[in-house]
Structure formats: C-alpha cells, structure tokens
Design an enzyme around this catalytic site. Structure first.
Site, mmCIF file in Angstrom:
data_model
loop_
_atom_site.group_PDB
_atom_site.id
_atom_site.type_symbol
_atom_site.label_atom_id
_atom_site.label_comp_id
_atom_site.label_asym_id
_atom_site.label_seq_id
_atom_site.Cartn_x
_atom_site.Cartn_y
_atom_site.Cartn_z
ATOM 1 C CD GLU A 84 -3.066 -0.609 -0.087
ATOM 2 O OE1 GLU A 84 -3.153 0.569 -0.491
ATOM 3 O OE2 GLU A 84 -3.739 -1.525 -0.578
ATOM 4 C CD GLU A 129 -5.936 0.952 -14.702
ATOM 5 O OE1 GLU A 129 -6.973 1.317 -15.304
ATOM 6 O OE2 GLU A 129 -5.147 0.111 -15.152
#
Length: 174
Positions: A84, A129
């Site tokens: 992350e 995305e």
C-alpha cells in the site's frame, strides 16, 4: 474476508459482493464480513506524518488519511502495508506493527493493523487505477486538531496513526 460465524446453520447471507458480505446471524444480528486492512504511519525527520488526500464515495467527501488498504488474499499484514505504501506514495520502509483493532466491532469483523514505516526509501508500484490521491505531509497534532474541529475528515486508522506519531515524536526528543 474474515470467516467469523460464516457458514453456520444460523447464518443467512443477505448480500455477497466484491468488498463486503452481509449476513444475518440467528435471525437478528446483521454482520458485515470484510477483508482485514492495514494503515501506515510514516514520519519525516521534520516531524510530519505522511497522509493521502482522496475522495471517498461512501461519505461523499474528501478525507485525509494515513496510507491504507485491504490485505489481499495470501498476503501478510506487513506485506500489505509495504504494498500500500508503495502503491499510494512510492515509498517503502522497515515495518513495525504498532497496534491492531476492529474498525467497528458492533457490526463488522474487519481487523485493522497499523504499522510504522521507518528508513523510508523510494519504491513505487503502480497505483490502483480508480484512486485519486494527493500526498500531504502534516504534523500529527495538526491532523488530530483538524479531525477534532471538523476541518479535516479522516478515519479511525488515521487517528490511531496520529496518536502513535505523537508518541514516537516525544520519544525522539532528548
């Protein structure tokens, strides 16, 4: 997702989606099954914590949060924290588990792990995305003040990270 009481004879699946599963237990308790998650506290030498500003559709607004995300199947919490951090802000570091807690145990089984990232270095993975992220550095006390007075919107993991950030900064002082 956590297994919890899933699969018991007294469990009715109401909804089974991509991110959550809603169950009714013993005919009365509604429980959200949700994948466990991570959040990361990263502090600069100047005493600022790393945050991401991003729109959150669920609240119809923008939050300022510690970098965070779900633990993918097969990942350890530490691996997820590193991924992350690399996806959201292009950094990696040595991870130390600070705490773990249930995000909202009255109805959800999500367990959230908060890590500290130290000895930061550049390391970028492609970001999701659908994420619109702005990187922000801010002193932990300013984060807590903004969350308290409502000028900032965040998450429980951000509060935990900011509190640990204050503690770590106090430990740095001679």
């Amino acid at each position: 997702m956590n297994e919890g009481a899933a699969g018991s004879a007294d469990t009715q699946v109401i909804y089974d989606g991509r991110v959550v599963r809603l169950e009714r237990l013993q005919g009365k308790w509604e429980v959200v099954r949700h994948a466990d998650a991570v959040a990361v506290l990263a502090l600069s030498d100047a005493g600022e914590m790393l945050l991401v500003r991003q729109p959150r559709r669920a609240i119809g607004g923008v939050t300022l949060e510690a970098p965070a995300g779900l633990i993918d199947e097969g990942e350890t919490p530490e691996q997820a924290a590193r991924r992350e951090l690399q996806e959201e802000v292009g950094l990696d570091g040595e991870m130390t588990l600070l705490t773990r807690f249930y995000s909202s145990p009255g109805f959800c089984d999500e367990l959230l792990y908060v890590f500290a990232a130290e000895n930061l270095r550049e390391s970028r993975l492609p970001h999701d995305e659908d994420e619109e992220i702005e990187v922000v550095w801010m002193p932990p006390q300013e984060v807590l003040d903004g969350l308290r007075d409502g000028t900032l919107h965040g998450s429980a993991s951000t509060v935990a990270a900011a509190l640990y950030g204050l503690q770590r900064l106090a430990e740095r002082r001679p």
